[in-house]
Design an enzyme around this catalytic site. Structure first.
Site, PDB file in Angstrom:
ATOM      1  N   PRO A 210       0.786  -1.241   0.000  1.00 57.34           N
ATOM      2  CA  PRO A 210       0.000   0.000   0.000  1.00 57.34           C
ATOM      3  C   PRO A 210       0.818   1.291   0.000  1.00 57.34           C
ATOM      4  O   PRO A 210       0.380   2.286  -0.571  1.00 57.34           O
ATOM      5  CB  PRO A 210      -0.853  -0.118   1.272  1.00 57.34           C
ATOM      6  CG  PRO A 210      -0.993  -1.592   1.487  1.00 57.34           C
ATOM      7  CD  PRO A 210       0.330  -2.146   1.057  1.00 57.34           C
ATOM      8  N   HIS A 211       1.994   1.280   0.604  1.00 55.47           N
ATOM      9  CA  HIS A 211       2.766   2.528   0.666  1.00 55.47           C
ATOM     10  C   HIS A 211       3.218   3.014  -0.705  1.00 55.47           C
ATOM     11  O   HIS A 211       3.578   4.174  -0.856  1.00 55.47           O
ATOM     12  CB  HIS A 211       3.974   2.377   1.609  1.00 55.47           C
ATOM     13  CG  HIS A 211       5.033   1.473   1.062  1.00 55.47           C
ATOM     14  ND1 HIS A 211       5.127   0.153   1.452  1.00 55.47           N
ATOM     15  CD2 HIS A 211       6.032   1.674   0.187  1.00 55.47           C
ATOM     16  CE1 HIS A 211       6.145  -0.413   0.824  1.00 55.47           C
ATOM     17  NE2 HIS A 211       6.711   0.495   0.048  1.00 55.47           N
ATOM     18  N   ASP A 212       3.183   2.147  -1.693  1.00 53.00           N
ATOM     19  CA  ASP A 212       3.621   2.522  -3.039  1.00 53.00           C
ATOM     20  C   ASP A 212       2.565   3.271  -3.837  1.00 53.00           C
ATOM     21  O   ASP A 212       2.874   3.816  -4.892  1.00 53.00           O
ATOM     22  CB  ASP A 212       3.997   1.275  -3.845  1.00 53.00           C
ATOM     23  CG  ASP A 212       5.353   0.718  -3.462  1.00 53.00           C
ATOM     24  OD1 ASP A 212       6.189   1.480  -2.954  1.00 53.00           O
ATOM     25  OD2 ASP A 212       5.574  -0.484  -3.678  1.00 53.00           O
TER      26      ASP A 212
END
Length: 94
Positions: free
Chosen positions: A39-41
């Site tokens: 998700p951080h991408d």
């Protein structure tokens, strides 16, 4: 992880990986999707699309497990999360 074991641990068979574009298709014959350091991408819209796709692919009662390094409110730690955050700023677009 203890909560996960208590809820689904007895149902988990050996893990598999699946090649492909997770925005297009996710495996439908699994009970759990693990999104580790994914998700951080992506921005919120892409994350919502990914979670929607996962929801559509999983059977009733399936689960999504998200594993991320999260920085504190000051964005100074813990060290592994702060270093990952710095790395993302340096090595990625946006």
């Amino acid at each position: 992880m203890a909560d996960v074991d208590a809820k689904i641990g007895s149902r988990i068979s050996p893990c598999e990986t699946a090649a492909g574009n997770f925005f297009e298709q996710l495996p439908g014959d699994h009970e759990v999707h693990l999104l580790s350091m994914i998700p951080h991408d992506w921005d919120e819209a892409k994350n919502r699309a990914l979670l929607r796709r996962s929801f559509e692919a999983l059977p009733s009662g399936g689960a999504v497990i998200i594993s991320e390094l999260v920085v504190n409110d000051e964005k100074t730690g813990p060290a592994p999360a702060a270093l990952m955050s710095l790395n993302m700023l340096i090595e990625t677009e946006g």
